[in-house]
Scaffold this motif. Structure first.
Motif, PDB file in Angstrom:
ATOM      1  N   THR A 198      99.043 -23.213  34.195  1.00 59.46           N
ATOM      2  CA  THR A 198      99.251 -24.667  34.182  1.00 59.46           C
ATOM      3  C   THR A 198      99.245 -25.208  32.763  1.00 59.46           C
ATOM      4  O   THR A 198     100.106 -26.017  32.379  1.00 59.46           O
ATOM      5  N   ALA A 199      98.280 -24.760  31.969  1.00 62.51           N
ATOM      6  CA  ALA A 199      98.232 -25.208  30.570  1.00 62.51           C
ATOM      7  C   ALA A 199      99.518 -24.844  29.842  1.00 62.51           C
ATOM      8  O   ALA A 199     100.095 -25.658  29.103  1.00 62.51           O
ATOM      9  N   GLY A 200      99.979 -23.625  30.053  1.00 64.35           N
ATOM     10  CA  GLY A 200     101.213 -23.199  29.411  1.00 64.35           C
ATOM     11  C   GLY A 200     102.420 -23.981  29.883  1.00 64.35           C
ATOM     12  O   GLY A 200     103.278 -24.369  29.080  1.00 64.35           O
ATOM     13  N   MET A 201     102.490 -24.229  31.175  1.00 59.18           N
ATOM     14  CA  MET A 201     103.630 -24.965  31.715  1.00 59.18           C
ATOM     15  C   MET A 201     103.642 -26.408  31.229  1.00 59.18           C
ATOM     16  O   MET A 201     104.709 -26.974  30.955  1.00 59.18           O
ATOM     17  N   VAL A 210     103.234 -32.791  38.403  1.00 60.70           N
ATOM     18  CA  VAL A 210     102.756 -32.802  39.788  1.00 60.70           C
ATOM     19  C   VAL A 210     102.642 -31.399  40.356  1.00 60.70           C
ATOM     20  O   VAL A 210     101.631 -31.044  40.970  1.00 60.70           O
ATOM     21  N   THR A 211     103.662 -30.578  40.148  1.00 62.01           N
ATOM     22  CA  THR A 211     103.681 -29.275  40.818  1.00 62.01           C
ATOM     23  C   THR A 211     102.549 -28.370  40.361  1.00 62.01           C
ATOM     24  O   THR A 211     101.988 -27.623  41.166  1.00 62.01           O
ATOM     25  N   MET A 251     103.231 -26.697  50.633  1.00 59.91           N
ATOM     26  CA  MET A 251     103.290 -26.175  49.262  1.00 59.91           C
ATOM     27  C   MET A 251     104.695 -25.662  48.952  1.00 59.91           C
ATOM     28  O   MET A 251     105.219 -25.876  47.856  1.00 59.91           O
ATOM     29  N   VAL A 252     105.302 -24.994  49.912  1.00 61.70           N
ATOM     30  CA  VAL A 252     106.668 -24.507  49.715  1.00 61.70           C
ATOM     31  C   VAL A 252     107.629 -25.676  49.536  1.00 61.70           C
ATOM     32  O   VAL A 252     108.497 -25.665  48.650  1.00 61.70           O
ATOM     33  N   LEU A 308     109.791 -26.010  45.998  1.00 64.96           N
ATOM     34  CA  LEU A 308     111.139 -26.577  45.883  1.00 64.96           C
ATOM     35  C   LEU A 308     111.311 -27.357  44.588  1.00 64.96           C
ATOM     36  O   LEU A 308     112.344 -27.253  43.905  1.00 64.96           O
ATOM     37  N   ALA A 309     110.302 -28.149  44.221  1.00 66.49           N
ATOM     38  CA  ALA A 309     110.405 -28.948  42.993  1.00 66.49           C
ATOM     39  C   ALA A 309     110.463 -28.060  41.757  1.00 66.49           C
ATOM     40  O   ALA A 309     111.227 -28.336  40.818  1.00 66.49           O
ATOM     41  N   ASN A 310     109.685 -26.992  41.739  1.00 70.14           N
ATOM     42  CA  ASN A 310     109.737 -26.087  40.589  1.00 70.14           C
ATOM     43  C   ASN A 310     111.090 -25.383  40.503  1.00 70.14           C
ATOM     44  O   ASN A 310     111.622 -25.173  39.411  1.00 70.14           O
ATOM     45  N   ALA A 311     111.637 -25.011  41.656  1.00 73.51           N
ATOM     46  CA  ALA A 311     112.912 -24.283  41.657  1.00 73.51           C
ATOM     47  C   ALA A 311     114.056 -25.165  41.186  1.00 73.51           C
ATOM     48  O   ALA A 311     114.842 -24.770  40.317  1.00 73.51           O
ATOM     49  N   VAL A 312     114.147 -26.368  41.753  1.00 78.99           N
ATOM     50  CA  VAL A 312     115.275 -27.245  41.448  1.00 78.99           C
ATOM     51  C   VAL A 312     114.977 -28.122  40.240  1.00 78.99           C
ATOM     52  O   VAL A 312     115.759 -28.191  39.282  1.00 78.99           O
ATOM     53  N   GLY A 313     113.834 -28.820  40.286  1.00 79.53           N
ATOM     54  CA  GLY A 313     113.519 -29.778  39.229  1.00 79.53           C
ATOM     55  C   GLY A 313     113.214 -29.143  37.898  1.00 79.53           C
ATOM     56  O   GLY A 313     113.741 -29.556  36.861  1.00 79.53           O
ATOM     57  N   PHE A 314     112.382 -28.094  37.914  1.00 83.70           N
ATOM     58  CA  PHE A 314     112.024 -27.445  36.653  1.00 83.70           C
ATOM     59  C   PHE A 314     113.042 -26.385  36.242  1.00 83.70           C
ATOM     60  O   PHE A 314     113.664 -26.472  35.185  1.00 83.70           O
ATOM     61  N   ALA A 315     113.208 -25.366  37.078  1.00 83.46           N
ATOM     62  CA  ALA A 315     113.996 -24.204  36.659  1.00 83.46           C
ATOM     63  C   ALA A 315     115.480 -24.522  36.522  1.00 83.46           C
ATOM     64  O   ALA A 315     116.084 -24.283  35.470  1.00 83.46           O
ATOM     65  N   LEU A 316     116.089 -25.055  37.582  1.00 78.18           N
ATOM     66  CA  LEU A 316     117.531 -25.296  37.537  1.00 78.18           C
ATOM     67  C   LEU A 316     117.875 -26.352  36.490  1.00 78.18           C
ATOM     68  O   LEU A 316     118.785 -26.144  35.676  1.00 78.18           O
TER      69      LEU A 316
END
Length: 267
Positions: free
Chosen positions: A181-184, A215-216, A239-240, A245-253
């Motif tokens: 979390t700290a790193g992210m 948030v995530t 959680m999924v 979902l937010a990490n996959a689309v919002g952060f990564a993509l």
């Protein structure tokens, strides 16, 4: 839940990873070779467990091993294991963990005693908390500084501790979640800083990628803490649908799309 997890993983295999590969120094002139492995891998997710899906999942595992050879080649050429390289090598190595879990899950084999549900989630986790997180930590560390250096170290370290926690126990997994979390958050901070120098569309992608982490990653901490001391946390399905979902689309993509625009000089 399974359908959503498979959709998220398919996004990782077919979009996030190949886009990410074009941003790395190990890239080739084309990433079309990746789809020869990723398309069977994605199909394996949607087929019934059995010989065909196992074969397709094994094909994907072979593709992820190519990424490890790229990491090894880069190491031999540059002979450097600085924080930034650690993030790079983590990005290239973690898809193989996901692929191994996929082969086991498609084989109905509880690898290391983990349930098939845990193995399914492991496939998703190491595409995004593994590949995507380490990739973007690597990318933001192109500018030397304390926050970028710490991010490049803490994201791979946190990912590794979380993996260790799968075997050792929830307390270790909580420690890994805290480090990750700290790193992210440091990655998010540096994405936000980049957004101030980007054009409107690129800035929107960078800000989206940074903002969801607020948030995530809190949700991830609450989840890990709840398994240690019994405090309330979201059910797995939620959680999924939120964290995953937010990490996959919002952060990564959004993150890889933004960086693609930056590297192409599009503001």
């Amino acid at each position: 839940m399974t359908v959503l997890v498979h959709a998220v993983v398919s996004l990782g295999m077919l979009v996030v990873v190949p886009l990410g590969l074009t941003l790395l120094p190990t890239r080739t002139t084309s990433t079309r070779w990746w789809f020869a492995f990723a398309i069977p891998g994605a199909l394996a997710l949607w087929l019934p467990r059995g010989p065909v899906s196992i074969t397709f999942a094994s094909t994907y595992l072979a593709g992820t091993l190519v990424l490890i050879t790229l990491a090894g080649r880069h190491l031999l050429q540059h002979k450097a294991i600085r924080p930034r390289e650690i993030a790079l090598y983590t990005a290239l190595a973690t898809p193989s963990i996901a692929a191994l879990a996929l082969v086991a899950e498609r084989s109905s084999y509880e690898l290391f005693g983990f349930s098939l549900t845990v193995l399914t989630l492991t496939v998703a986790h190491f595409h995004f908390a593994g590949f995507a997180a380490a990739l973007i930590a690597y990318l933001v560390s192109d500018r030397p500084g304390t926050t970028t250096t710490v991010a490049a170290i803490s994201v791979p370290l946190g990912t590794g501790i979380v993996l260790l926690g799968f075997f050792v126990g929830d307390a270790v997994e909580l420690a890994g979640a805290a480090v990750l979390t700290a790193g992210m958050w440091l990655v998010g901070w540096n994405l936000w800083r980049r957004s101030r120098q980007a054009g409107r569309a690129t800035a929107a992608l960078l800000i989206s990628s940074a903002s969801v982490l607020v948030v995530t990653m809190v949700l991830a901490l609450i989840w890990a803490l709840g398994h240690v001391i019994g405090t309330p946390y979201l059910p797995l399905e939620w959680m999924v649908a939120t964290h995953g979902l937010a990490n996959a689309v919002g952060f990564a993509l959004c993150g890889v799309l933004a960086w693609r625009r930056l590297m192409e000089g599009v503001r």
